[in-house]
Design a protein around this motif. Structure first.
Motif, short mmCIF file in Angstrom:
data_model
loop_
_atom_site.label_atom_id
_atom_site.label_comp_id
_atom_site.label_asym_id
_atom_site.label_seq_id
_atom_site.Cartn_x
_atom_site.Cartn_y
_atom_site.Cartn_z
N LEU A 147 -39.08 29.92 7.01
CA LEU A 147 -37.81 29.63 6.34
C LEU A 147 -38.00 28.78 5.10
CD1 LEU A 147 -35.41 28.84 9.33
CD2 LEU A 147 -35.03 30.59 7.59
N CYS A 148 -39.21 28.25 4.89
CA CYS A 148 -39.43 27.31 3.78
C CYS A 148 -39.04 27.87 2.40
CB CYS A 148 -40.86 26.79 3.78
SG CYS A 148 -42.15 28.05 3.74
N PRO A 149 -39.26 29.18 2.09
CA PRO A 149 -38.78 29.67 0.79
C PRO A 149 -37.26 29.57 0.65
CG PRO A 149 -40.40 31.17 1.69
CD PRO A 149 -40.04 30.22 2.78
N ALA A 150 -36.54 29.87 1.75
CA ALA A 150 -35.08 29.76 1.71
C ALA A 150 -34.66 28.31 1.52
CB ALA A 150 -34.48 30.32 3.00
N ILE A 151 -35.30 27.41 2.25
CA ILE A 151 -35.00 25.98 2.11
C ILE A 151 -35.37 25.49 0.72
CG2 ILE A 151 -35.60 23.68 2.96
CD1 ILE A 151 -35.92 24.93 5.74
N GLY A 152 -36.52 25.99 0.22
CA GLY A 152 -36.95 25.60 -1.13
C GLY A 152 -35.95 26.03 -2.19
N ASN A 165 -28.38 32.58 -7.17
CA ASN A 165 -27.40 33.65 -7.36
C ASN A 165 -27.03 34.32 -6.03
OD1 ASN A 165 -29.58 35.38 -6.76
ND2 ASN A 165 -30.14 35.55 -8.93
N LYS A 166 -26.18 35.36 -6.13
CA LYS A 166 -25.69 36.04 -4.92
C LYS A 166 -26.82 36.72 -4.16
CE LYS A 166 -21.04 36.91 -6.76
NZ LYS A 166 -20.05 37.96 -7.13
N ARG A 167 -27.76 37.32 -4.89
CA ARG A 167 -28.88 37.97 -4.22
C ARG A 167 -29.68 36.98 -3.39
NH1 ARG A 167 -33.80 37.60 -5.74
NH2 ARG A 167 -33.27 37.10 -7.89
N MET A 168 -29.93 35.81 -3.94
CA MET A 168 -30.69 34.78 -3.21
C MET A 168 -29.91 34.29 -2.00
SD MET A 168 -32.15 32.73 -6.56
CE MET A 168 -33.20 31.59 -5.66
N MET A 169 -28.58 34.20 -2.15
CA MET A 169 -27.76 33.78 -1.02
C MET A 169 -27.82 34.81 0.11
SD MET A 169 -26.47 30.82 -1.62
CE MET A 169 -25.14 30.74 -0.42
N VAL A 170 -27.85 36.10 -0.26
CA VAL A 170 -27.98 37.16 0.74
C VAL A 170 -29.33 37.03 1.46
CG1 VAL A 170 -28.25 39.64 1.09
CG2 VAL A 170 -26.44 38.78 -0.41
N GLY A 171 -30.39 36.78 0.68
CA GLY A 171 -31.72 36.61 1.27
C GLY A 171 -31.76 35.42 2.22
N LEU A 347 -38.34 38.33 0.64
CA LEU A 347 -38.46 39.21 -0.52
C LEU A 347 -37.18 39.21 -1.35
CD1 LEU A 347 -40.00 41.38 -2.13
CD2 LEU A 347 -39.08 43.08 -0.55
N VAL A 348 -36.03 39.27 -0.67
CA VAL A 348 -34.74 39.29 -1.38
C VAL A 348 -34.50 37.96 -2.10
CG1 VAL A 348 -32.24 39.44 -1.07
CG2 VAL A 348 -33.73 40.98 0.19
N ILE A 349 -34.90 36.85 -1.50
CA ILE A 349 -34.76 35.54 -2.16
C ILE A 349 -35.62 35.49 -3.41
CG2 ILE A 349 -35.23 33.07 -1.95
CD1 ILE A 349 -34.60 33.32 1.02
N SER A 350 -36.87 35.98 -3.28
CA SER A 350 -37.85 35.81 -4.35
C SER A 350 -37.60 36.73 -5.53
CB SER A 350 -39.25 36.07 -3.79
OG SER A 350 -39.52 35.21 -2.70
#
Length: 363
Positions: A147-152, A165-171, A347-350
């Motif tokens: 989860l660290c990329p999401a937390i980052g 952005n919205k894409r990162m929020m979805v990820g 992947l979706v976050i990045s």
């Protein structure tokens, strides 16, 4: 003459595109390799903590250690031994590359101090929480730490006003869903004792690594990534040994307790063999991650490295469960599905997954 020039120019452009495509694909391969090596690091670290004197501590407990020492002090010690071995590999590599002088010069610079801060966060805090979680709940905690990329991404928005952005929020939402799927296996009557607490401790590791990623990204943007990694691993190992372990020792009844355990751990030959291997895997994982990022981009590199959410449980299952015959390293189907879903979320976050298709079309 103009036709010849045009032909040469077209050939040069085509050759450049081919080289760029090969460089990009090689970067993806290296970044994926970093995720695989992180899985092996997790497996060999756990194997080392079952051999030699560690087998006595966690097994028959002939030393009469308290529950606090077994759960937390030994977890910190395992992390310290691994990071120290990893630091030795990093220093040896820097020596071979002729960069030891750069290592010592960079420590007292602003980027060097930033890397020291990242190491203090990722070493004594996150790495220890990761090891404790592994010992308490098994490989199921590995996707949780992913989860660290999401937390980052969230911390980057809060601390550095980075775009979310919205894409990162979805990820992030996908990653959270995956973590809930994994967490569901740690509750209920069929869950092993201590698994829920182990999963909760794994969240601490994810939080620390997410914050470390924000800090380290700033530091490595100004210095050689190989030097940055050497600083990170060296400080992580030393800070665990001289800060966290003595603190846990005092909490357990005295510094002599922790000092005695440290000496026994580093002189246990059967265990140190595997710690040397886990330290090497950890060093190679970090090296490959940073190199892959520089070749295919930090966003895609982060997503490729995040495949350790799958490779970690897989490597633990193969090395610990199949080859070593240790029980408790198999995962329920929902955990495997969640691990794959976690990779999708990262992947979706990045990056926008459609960019992969566009890149292929361009190439």
């Amino acid at each position: 003459m103009s036709e010849v020039t045009g032909t040469v120019s077209a050939s040069a452009i085509a050759a450049k595109k081919k080289l760029s495509s090969q460089f990009y694909k090689k970067g993806i391969s290296i970044a994926l390799f970093s995720g695989l090596m992180y899985g092996f690091y997790s497996a060999f670290l756990t194997l080392g903590m079952s051999k030699g004197v560690w087998g006595e501590w966690y097994g028959t407990n002939t030393a009469g250690l308290s529950a606090f020492v077994i759960t937390y002090l030994l977890g910190a010690l395992g992390s310290a031994v691994n990071d120290t071995c990893s630091a030795v590999w990093a220093l040896l590599y820097a020596g071979v590359k002729g960069k030891l002088g750069d290592f010592f010069r960079c420590i007292n610079t602003t980027p060097g101090r930033v890397m020291i801060l990242a190491a203090l966060i990722g070493g004594p805090i996150s790495s220890t929480a990761y090891v404790v979680g592994l010992q308490m709940a098994g490989s199921i905690v590995i996707p949780i730490t992913a989860l660290c990329p999401a937390i980052g991404a969230i911390l980057g928005k809060i601390l550095f006003k980075q775009k979310l952005n919205k894409r990162m929020m979805v990820g992030i939402g996908i990653c959270v869903l995956a973590s809930f799927m994994i967490g569901s296996t740690s509750i209920g009557g069929d869950a092993p004792k201590g698994r829920f607490l182990g999963v909760c401790i794994a969240f601490i590791a994810a939080l620390g690594w997410g914050f470390e990623g924000c800090v380290a990204g700033y530091g490595t943007s100004m210095i050689d990534s190989e030097i940055g990694i050497t600083i990170r691993q060296t400080i992580s190992g030393l800070s665990n040994l001289i800060i966290l372990i003595p603190i846990f020792g005092i909490m357990a009844g005295g510094v002599k307790i922790s000092n005695g355990l440290v000496v026994q751990a580093f002189t246990s030959g059967p265990a140190m063999i595997w710690f040397a291997v886990s330290g090497l895997c950890a060093f190679v994982s970090y090296m490959s991650w940073y190199r892959g990022n520089s070749m295919c981009g930090a966003a895609l590199g982060m997503a490729c490295n995040g495949t350790y959410s799958f490779w970690g449980p897989f490597c633990c299952w193969i090395i610990l469960g199949v080859f070593s015959g240790m029980k408790g390293w198999s995962l329920p189907p929902i955990a495997w599905m969640a691990a794959v879903l976690m990779m999708v979320g990262i992947l979706v976050i990045s990056m926008n997954p459609m960019d992969l298709l566009r890149k292929k079309e361009v190439n």
